[in-house]
Structures are given as C-alpha cells and as structure tokens.
Motif scaffolding. Structure first.
Motif, PDB file in Angstrom:
ATOM      1  N   HIS A  17     -62.723  52.159 104.593  1.00 56.67           N
ATOM      2  CA  HIS A  17     -62.137  52.980 103.533  1.00 56.67           C
ATOM      3  C   HIS A  17     -63.209  53.383 102.526  1.00 56.67           C
ATOM      4  O   HIS A  17     -63.259  54.538 102.067  1.00 56.67           O
TER       5      HIS A  17
ATOM      6  N   ASN B 139     -59.635  61.885 102.421  1.00 55.62           N
ATOM      7  CA  ASN B 139     -59.034  62.620 103.545  1.00 55.62           C
ATOM      8  C   ASN B 139     -59.898  62.554 104.814  1.00 55.62           C
ATOM      9  O   ASN B 139     -59.686  63.324 105.753  1.00 55.62           O
TER      10      ASN B 139
ATOM     11  N   PRO C 272     -51.382  49.996 104.855  1.00 50.30           N
ATOM     12  CA  PRO C 272     -50.762  51.312 104.634  1.00 50.30           C
ATOM     13  C   PRO C 272     -51.243  51.975 103.352  1.00 50.30           C
ATOM     14  O   PRO C 272     -51.146  53.193 103.212  1.00 50.30           O
ATOM     15  N   ASP C 273     -51.755  51.173 102.386  1.00 57.09           N
ATOM     16  CA  ASP C 273     -52.230  51.762 101.147  1.00 57.09           C
ATOM     17  C   ASP C 273     -53.611  52.393 101.298  1.00 57.09           C
ATOM     18  O   ASP C 273     -54.013  53.207 100.464  1.00 57.09           O
TER      19      ASP C 273
ATOM     20  N   THR D 219     -53.347  56.453 106.239  1.00 59.34           N
ATOM     21  CA  THR D 219     -52.056  56.976 106.691  1.00 59.34           C
ATOM     22  C   THR D 219     -52.190  57.380 108.154  1.00 59.34           C
ATOM     23  O   THR D 219     -52.973  58.289 108.477  1.00 59.34           O
TER      24      THR D 219
ATOM     25  N   ILE E   5     -51.811  59.401 111.359  1.00 58.37           N
ATOM     26  CA  ILE E   5     -51.372  60.765 111.644  1.00 58.37           C
ATOM     27  C   ILE E   5     -51.170  60.980 113.137  1.00 58.37           C
ATOM     28  O   ILE E   5     -50.604  61.993 113.548  1.00 58.37           O
TER      29      ILE E   5
ATOM     30  N   THR F 282     -50.056  58.120 115.990  1.00 59.20           N
ATOM     31  CA  THR F 282     -49.864  56.701 116.287  1.00 59.20           C
ATOM     32  C   THR F 282     -50.263  56.348 117.717  1.00 59.20           C
ATOM     33  O   THR F 282     -50.656  55.218 117.987  1.00 59.20           O
TER      34      THR F 282
ATOM     35  N   SER G 112     -56.162  58.090 111.971  1.00 61.66           N
ATOM     36  CA  SER G 112     -55.595  57.908 110.632  1.00 61.66           C
ATOM     37  C   SER G 112     -56.428  58.670 109.614  1.00 61.66           C
ATOM     38  O   SER G 112     -57.601  58.976 109.848  1.00 61.66           O
ATOM     39  N   ARG G 113     -55.782  58.953 108.463  1.00 64.50           N
ATOM     40  CA  ARG G 113     -56.470  59.663 107.376  1.00 64.50           C
ATOM     41  C   ARG G 113     -56.612  58.730 106.179  1.00 64.50           C
ATOM     42  O   ARG G 113     -55.697  57.976 105.839  1.00 64.50           O
ATOM     43  N   ARG G 114     -57.766  58.785 105.561  1.00 64.45           N
ATOM     44  CA  ARG G 114     -58.033  57.930 104.396  1.00 64.45           C
ATOM     45  C   ARG G 114     -57.195  58.382 103.212  1.00 64.45           C
ATOM     46  O   ARG G 114     -57.143  59.570 102.889  1.00 64.45           O
ATOM     47  N   ASN G 115     -56.532  57.419 102.556  1.00 62.29           N
ATOM     48  CA  ASN G 115     -55.746  57.721 101.368  1.00 62.29           C
ATOM     49  C   ASN G 115     -56.646  57.813 100.147  1.00 62.29           C
ATOM     50  O   ASN G 115     -57.792  57.336 100.151  1.00 62.29           O
TER      51      ASN G 115
ATOM     52  N   THR H 189     -56.247  56.182  97.544  1.00 63.59           N
ATOM     53  CA  THR H 189     -56.227  54.906  96.839  1.00 63.59           C
ATOM     54  C   THR H 189     -57.640  54.411  96.620  1.00 63.59           C
ATOM     55  O   THR H 189     -58.456  54.379  97.540  1.00 63.59           O
TER      56      THR H 189
END
Length: 996
Positions: A465, A471, A486-487, A490, A492, A494, A499-502, A504
């Motif tokens: 992360h 993104n 999950p924080d 996300t 995209i 499965t 997955s895309r970086r949030n 956060t």
C-alpha cells in the motif's frame, strides 16, 4: 458406427480450468490425499527416444504399482506403430489414450499424436491443438497437467530428443513436490532435451536409462514425513531452526517466515534424493556439505514461471484496467511497475509487452516512459532474466505475432529485442528485508505470497500500500488473498485478484518492525508433546512445590506501576477491590473499596518517591460481609530487571480488635462519627503533604523546564546551522546532479555511437561472408561471426572456451600451433585448407589482434571460401593438360608463342623435325632456337607483321639453309589467339617442312 471422441475446444482454456479448479489443492500446505494414491510416471522424448523407451521397460520390474504415460513427438499425418513396439518390451498392457479414459496402475498409456493430452481427477482429457505441429510442446503440456493434479505422485522423465520441450514441465513437477529424472546426455542419440532440462537445475537424478528403474523403485519406497509420529515431528521442528541458521549464514536469506509445511516438504525431497531417513542425519549432512545448503536454497526458491501465466488474467488486465491507468498519465510522465518475485523474468517481460500493446492500441496515447522494476532474491535467476534469452519452448505461450515483434531468434533461442529489454531493470531484492520500490502504478506479486506465513503476508500488504500511488493496481496470483485489508485495497476483479489502492493513509507506525527478518525472526513453535507420564527421578519438583505453596499460603497481592495500573494479580483480591462504574479499567485507585483509598494512595506515593517499603496496620476496609481490618504493604521492586520500577501491593487480613472495658461502651457508641472525623483529618493531612510535595515537584519541574528551554534554544541554533549546511549541500548536490546528467548524456551519446559502430561492424562482417574468430592471448574464443559456425561447431555458449576444444570440419590439425606461431613472431600467416568431406576450400589467414594502443591482445583468424577459385584452378590445369596432349599427338610441327614470341609449348613433331630438345624449348625466344639457327630475317619480318599488325600468314613459303639440318623449304600458317583483357594473346604457328 463408433462414437466419436469428446474433444475439448481449447487446450489453453483447459489448462486454465485445471489450474482454477485445482488451485486450492496446489496451494494448501497439506493437500488432501487423492482417492487413487499411486504414482504416475510420464516419459517424454523426441528424436532417438524410442530406444530409451524400449530399454526402460526392459529393465522395469513387475508389480511397481505405477501408471506409465509415454509422451513422444509423433507426426500426426503418419500412422504410429509405437504401441505395438513398446508392447514387445513389457508385459504391461499398452493402450493409446482416448478422451475420458481412467488412469489405472500397472498400465502403459500412449499419448496420441494429433491431440493435446491432460489429466484431470484421474481421467485423461484430449484437446484440439491450438498451434501447428512444429510449435507444439506436448511434453510440457502433459507434465504441467500431471504436476497440478498428481502433486507428489507425479514423476517426470526426459529422454533423448531435440529442442527444449519438457523444460517447463519439470519445473512444475518439482514445484509440486514430484520427482524428475533425465537421461544421461552422453547416452542419448540427441542430447538437446536432456541438457535443456538439466540447465533448469530442477532435476533429481541424471542417469543412464538402464538405471532409471532402480532409482524409480528406490524413490517410491522412501518413507514420507507425513507418516512420522508426533514425537518425530516435534524433534524435527526443534532442528528446523538449525536449517534456517545454515541457510542464512550461507546465503544471507531468512526462511523462518515461510510456511512450515512447504519447508518440510522441500527438505523431505532433499532427504529422499540422498536416501536419508532421519532429520538429524540430514542436519549433519548439511553441516558437512556446504554445497547441499546451496541446493536446498535453490529447492526452496523453485520459481516456476512462464510467459503470460494464466493468459485470461493477463487479457483482463490488458483490456479492462491498463488502458484506464495509462490514460491518466500525461506526456513526459513515467509508468512505474514493480514485478516482485520475478524469477527468470518471463512475467516482467509479459507485463512490459502488455503495456506496449496498450499504448500502441490507444488513440492519442500519451508519450510516457515505461519503467519496470523486476526483483527476486535468487541471483542466478536475476542473471538469467538480464540475459533475456529463452529456449524455443516459449512458442507454446507466446503468439507468433508477439514472437516476431518482441523477440529475435538466435541459434535455437529467442532473445528479447533491445527496445523491450531496456524498459526493465532487474535487481536482487528481498521482499521482507529490502526497502520497496515506490510511486508505483502497478505492483504484481503473483504466486509468491502462498509460500509465506500468514503473519508475514499481513505485514507485506501495508508495504504494498505504501509503495503504490493512489489508485494504483495490485495484481496477485489466483490463489492469493488480501488477508483482511479492505481499508487498504478494493478488489476490482475477484477471480484474478486485481485490486486498487484506496486513498486511506496507512500509519507508518504500523510498519516500524520493517524489515521483517533478522531482528524479528519467528522462533519455531514446537508441536505439543504427547501426554506421557515422566519418570519421577527426572522431574524437577522445586518449581511445582513453590507454585503450590504460593497458591496456598501467599497473601493476595498486586503488581502495579506508579499510576496504579494493575499488571498482575496473585490470589483472591475481591475483598479489597471492586470494579468501578463507567468504562472498564484495571486501576487500583479506581477499584479500591471504601476505607482503603486514602492509605493505599499514601503508601504508593511514599514507596514510589523514597524507593523504600512502607506498611500500615489496622486499616479498616468496608467489605460485602462487613468491616475487615488488614495490613497494607507497598514495596518498590528493583529486581529482577523486567520488574524494576513496579510496586508490589500486599493485603493481609488481621483479626478484629476486642474492647477491654465496658466503660467505654458509651464512647464506643459514639465512635463512628469520631472515626469519620479522624479519617477526614488524616486525609486532610495527606492532602497538605501531597500539595507541598506537588509544589516542590512543580518548582523542580520549572527549573528543569528552564534548563530544557535553554537546551532547546541551543538545539534550535544548531538545527538552523545544520539547515544552512543542508542548503549548501543541496546546492552542491544539484550542481553534482547537473554534472552527472551531463556525463550521463555523454555516456548515452557514446553508447549510441558504440551501438552504431557495432551494427556497422556486424553488417560489414555479415556482408563479406568471411568466417572470423577472435581469440585472446590464451587462445580462448572472444567472439565469432555467424559464418564461423559453418566451419567450427560453435554456439554462443562457447565464448570463453579454448579454440582447441572446438571440433572443426577442416582437414588441418595445426590451427592452434599456427596461431601460437603468429602471436610469437607477429607475422601474418596464410594457409589453404580443405574440409574433411573434400567439398570446400578455405584460405585461412591468421593475424595478430592489435588494440588501438598497439598492444597485442590475441589473434584474428579469418576463413575465406576459395572453393570457386580452386575449382577454376583445377579446370585451367585440366584444360592446359588437354591442350598439351592435343599438341603432342599432332604429326605436323606446331609451336605456341606468347606475345613476346617466346615458346610456350611445341609439338613433339616440331622438336624431332628440327632436332631440338623438347625440355629446353619452353620459354626460349623463337629466333634463339637451335643456338640461333632460327634467326632468319624473312621469318622476323613476317612474325613482326603478325605481332604488330595482327596479320596472319597463310601458306607462306620460307626457304632457309640450316647449319645442321641443311636446306629446308617451309610452308608457314599462323593464327593469333586473343584472350581476356588482362592476359596477352598467343600465336599458333604450324609448319609443313620439305627438304627439297
């Protein structure tokens, strides 16, 4: 009518389905035992393998309990007799595979030539081939399927053959804990397939075919770690830390955070290879053989990868997610990608190809720079990836269009083109130890996390992360999960774990223990001992007795800090403490019962301030059953070291005091209010003392704050000075950076010039078609042109080898001696050589290799094909001989003159007629023949006309009195014969001689 076989439409899709449906089985630490638990042996071979198959089955004993699958390279257009041939050498039934056929032990199965064959849940499946016959890799295809579905029961054997088919399959078998054997290359008719399999280093045994059956039986009869008792496993786990230590000391890498079962299975494979049955024996073997530590390290690092592994996942990434990522970039920006655990580089090049294709397909694509960082902890794998040269079996995974666009075929290998290679930087990098690459747009870490423990996985995701841009995309393997973040990310996609970086912001404090090795090595947790009653004489009873006495006779007590926070409770303290209202807390001041707070606060403060024990008796505490008198003690702890600074609080019950005189009864009746007043007075006195102590502490703190303020001011001045120095350093660094950029630009210019010079030199050497070999002072090969491979059996791997070790097609054994002679005397040498088949001629020139500084640094050997010249020379010689023979058989005197009237040849009749010696005629001037007898003025006049004016004599009569022969009447005829421009003409002169 026979029922047609059911055939799957796409072998690639079938493999993807196999991987998807079996991924849990592959990736779990302890896969479920299959219902049909017997080994399946796959025998792969190509040209010359039939002899190996025959010998293998001849030496195979009866009752092995295994199934055998023969995977040959056969021509689909020709009817195969292999089933009947193999049946002659084995009593086992031999059948050709059909779709849906069940796999059974004690059977030999033959893969059909016109289908791709896989195995799914103990059943054979046939698929239509996607590629033409010359590009198919049937051995790799079946080996991969076998590895995924049979796991440790998969055994692969590579026999004689051309090419590299099977090299990827043996890696898959090794990754899934199977066994791999390869035919000894020196015993194979064609050694390419065995040697390419051996180069992967994922081979258990390299043996002649005659010894394979023995190795096979020994392997299948070895015990498995899974069958060991709990006590054995416990002892093994205790020694596992020793294995980690040996690997860490040898390689610098720590495997203590890898999954235990994976480690055990890899060690079991090495034990089986050396026929060791006890873990302790293998530990001793490791300590005595450092080379085995390296081999175990490579075993743990098995990097099974290929181009576009899981093609559907790469297609989804290309079509759905990469275009959006690239559209966000502006001209001049950089697309940064990190491929973690790249192994031998196939995945890194696959990602680079996808990005290139996306940019090519986009309308108004941004002018961006693509930078791919690819890392792995295996130095050998990184070196292989940097070389960017792969075996020809990649044709099974890379389409012909991509092969032609991004690869160049060189000597049976596919080498990545320069444009693609320069996009990627390969580095040795430990994911859980070295700092990550940052500001990434895409991070791929596929099929690596499955080998790491869950604790290490949870620590790595915050690092990912941190490394990604907002993104940014995270691309994992199909069997890997985000482990509950999950924080941070996300999902995209499965299915393919994209997955895309949030946005956060993850606190860096959560990564304070990075790196995750060496300083935080996880100790090996032993398995619990079985419940066994120890021998009494071996028991240490002291600690047990002390524990019993402590529980029975020690008063209730607490371990607290100066703030009253409780860290440990001994005994039943419910009579003195009770939970307070509100938020739950474990503070002794909050939990103290009525009557105890004042004394407890007073004693704790004194003990903490003066570092001495204090106690007070007859403290009255209000309990649920009435009043209770206790002795309260508080002792500051100084040892052991972990408890230093803590306080020990002890509660001891005392008996209720008895009143001595009844006269005090009235007073006793009034005692409660008086006792309350006394308690308030005590509390007031304590408050005054605390206030005075607080004032003193404030004054002391004020002095300390003043001193601290002065120190801060001094530190601020130092920081300002440091800041000024930093600004100066920054300016110097900027200046240095500009200089480096200038130097870098110069180097780039030089590199381009060098590249252009290399290209010019390559085209020059190729256009001359002169075979050239460059040697150093030790006669080792430094370089050679492609034409040299027609004379010497050279491949690129021979660079660095001595020229004396290379076989040639020349009938000349003295090349090495000639090179040494030239290097000693510094004089060129030229020799004409013929090949052993006597079909070609070469002119070999050996010259000293001179550097720009005029130093001799080896030799240059060139071979020019002079076959045409030699053939012409032989033709001219034959023609001359033919003409000479014709002249000799002519009965009339005939002489051939050159442009200077010198005799080139003459007929025997001429010599006999004029009594001349034939051997002395050639080269003499016509007028000097016979000691000047032919010095005839009339002849001179006529010959000058022939020579100068080009006239021909026809039946010219010439009479002359020869001193020896006497009178002769001669009739002369001449013919001037013109030749090529560079050669003079010739004159033929025929004579008829009469005496009178």
């Amino acid at each position: 009518m026979e029922k047609p076989e059911a055939v799957h439409s796409s072998p690639q899709a079938a493999l993807t389905t196999i991987a998807a449906t079996s991924s849990d089985l592959v990736k779990q630490e302890m896969p479920a035992k299959p219902a049909n638990d017997f080994p399946v042996v796959a025998l792969g071979g190509s040209a010359g393998a039939l002899e190996g198959f025959e010998s293998f089955f001849q030496h195979l004993p009866i009752g092995t309990g295994m199934a055998f699958v023969v995977v040959p390279h056969l021509d689909p257009s020709q009817k195969s007799m292999m089933t009947e041939i193999i049946q002659r050498y084995t009593p086992l039934p031999v059948v050709q595979i059909t779709d849906g056929m069940q796999v059974e032990p004690e059977q030999v199965y033959l893969v059909p030539a016109n289908k791709e064959t896989s195995i799914e849940r103990n059943t054979f499946r046939l698929h239509e081939p996607e590629r033409p016959n010359g590009q198919r890799m049937p051995i790799d295809y079946f080996f991969q399927s076998l590895a995924v579905n049979r796991r440790e029961q998969a055994i692969g054997i590579i026999f004689s053959g051309m090419g590299a088919d099977g090299s990827l399959g043996v890696k898959m078998i090794m990754e899934n804990f199977g066994m791999v054997m390869v035919q000894e290359p020196t015993t194979a008719r064609f050694d390419s397939m065995p040697r390419n399999a051996i180069k992967t280093e994922f081979v258990d045994h390299v043996v002649p075919v005659e010894e394979m059956a023995e190795k096979l039986m020994a392997y299948t009869h070895l015990p498995s770690i899974k069958g060991k008792t709990a006590v054995d496993t416990h002892k093994s786990s205790q020694m596992l830390q020793k294995v980690f230590s040996l690997i860490r000391n040898k390689t610098g890498h720590d495997f203590s955070l890898y999954k235990r079962n994976t480690i055990y299975r890899r060690i079991e494979r090495r034990m089986n290879t050396h026929h060791l049955h006890k873990f302790s024996e293998y530990i001793n073997f490791l300590e005595k053989n450092p080379q085995e530590v390296e081999l175990l390290f490579k075993e743990l690092l098995i990097g099974v990868t290929k181009f576009f592994r899981d093609p559907e996942a790469f297609q989804v990434l290309k079509e759905r997610y990469l275009p959006a990522l690239l559209k966000e970039k502006k001209d001049g920006e950089t697309v940064r990608v990190w491929v973690a655990g790249c192994s031998t580089g196939e995945e890194a090049y696959s990602i680079a190809i996808l990005i290139q294709e996306c940019l090519a397909q986009m309308e108004n694509a941004p002018q961006v720079k693509v930078q791919v960082f690819a890392s792995d902890i295996d130095q050998a794998a990184v070196d292989f990836a940097r070389a960017a040269c792969y075996q020809e079996n990649i044709t099974a995974d890379v389409s012909p269009d991509r092969l032609s666009r991004y690869f160049t075929r060189v000597e049976g290998h596919y080498c990545v083109k320069k444009e693609l290679r320069e996009m990627i930087v390969f580095a040795v990098h430990n994911l859980n130890r070295d700092a990550p690459f940052t500001k990434l747009d895409l991070l791929t870490c596929r099929n690596l996390l499955i080998y790491l423990s869950s604790d290490l996985q949870k620590k790595l995701f915050p690092v990912f992360h941190y490394a990604l841009n907002p993104n940014g995309l995270l691309f994992l393997g199909s069997s890997e999960t985000l482990s509950g973040y999950p924080d941070l990310f996300t999902p995209i996609d499965t299915k393919w774990k994209i997955s895309r970086r949030n946005e956060t912001s993850y606190p860096l404090s959560r990564m304070v223990d990075f790196p995750f090795t060496f300083t935080s090595i996880e100790t090996v947790k032993p398995f619990p001992e079985p419940n066994q009653l120890p021998d009494k004489k071996d028991m240490n009873l002291g600690p047990l007795i002390q524990r019993v006495l402590l529980q029975q006779f020690a008063p209730p007590s607490l371990i607290i800090n100066a703030k009253g926070d409780i860290f440990y409770i001994q005994g039943r303290t419910g009579r003195y403490l009770e939970p307070a209202q509100g938020q739950a807390t474990l503070n002794v001041f909050e939990m103290a019962r009525e009557g105890l707070k004042f004394e407890l606060n007073n004693l704790i403060n004194k003990a903490n301030t003066l570092k001495e024990p204090f106690s007070v008796e007859q403290v009255r505490v209000q309990t649920d059953s009435g009043e209770q008198y206790i002795k309260l003690s508080v002792t500051p702890l100084q040892e052991p070291a972990p408890l230093k600074g803590f306080l020990l609080v002890v509660f001891e019950d005392l008996p209720t005091p008895k009143f001595r005189h009844r006269k005090h009864k009235a007073l006793d009746l009034a005692s409660p209010p008086d006792s309350r007043v006394a308690e308030l007075e005590k509390e007031l006195l304590f408050t005054k003392q605390r206030l005075q102590s607080t004032i003193e502490e404030m004054n002391s703190s004020l002095e300390e704050l003043k001193s601290t303020n002065e120190e801060l001011q001094s530190a601020n001045e130092e920081l300002q000075s440091t800041n000024e120095e930093s600004m100066t350093n920054k300016e110097e660094m900027q200046s240095l950076n500009e200089e480096l950029m200038t130097i870098n630009l110069q180097y780039q210019t030089k590199t381009e010039e060098l590249t252009n010079s290399n290209n010019d030199m390559k085209n020059l050497l190729d256009s001359t078609e002169i075979a050239t070999i460059f040697l150093d002072n030790n006669l080792n090969i430094k370089n050679f042109t492609p034409q040299a491979t027609h004379i010497f059996n050279l491949i690129r791997a021979d660079v660095g080898r001595s020229i004396s070790d290379i076989a040639s097609s020349l009938k000349y054994p003295s090349i090495v001696e000639d090179v040494k002679e030239v290097m000693e005397k510094l004089r060129p040498k030229e020799v004409h050589l013929q090949t052993k088949d006597e079909q070609q001629w070469y002119s070999m020139r050996i010259l000293p290799y001179r550097t720009v500084d005029n130093f001799i640094n080896g030799a240059v050997v060139t071979f020019t094909n002079i076959t045409a010249f030699k053939n012409l020379e032989a033709s001219v010689a034959a023609t001359s001989l033919y003409a000479a023979n014709i002249i000799d058989i002519i009965q009339q005197p005939l002489v051939v003159l050159d442009g200077q009237l010198r005799v080139e040849c003459a007929s025997n009749a001429f010599a006999q007629t004029f009594q001349l010696i034939p051997e002395q005629l050639k080269g003499q001037w016509l007028f000097h023949l016979g000691n000047g007898q032919w010095d005839i003025p009339a002849l001179k006049e006529r010959m000058n006309q022939v020579l100068l004016e080009g006239k021909e004599m026809k039946n010219e009569v010439l009479e002359h009195e020869f001193p020896v022969l006497g009178y002769r009447r001669m009739v002369l005829n001449t013919r001037r014969v013109e030749q090529t421009e560079n050669k003079p003409f010739k004159i033929l002169m025929a004579l008829e001689v009469f005496e009178r």
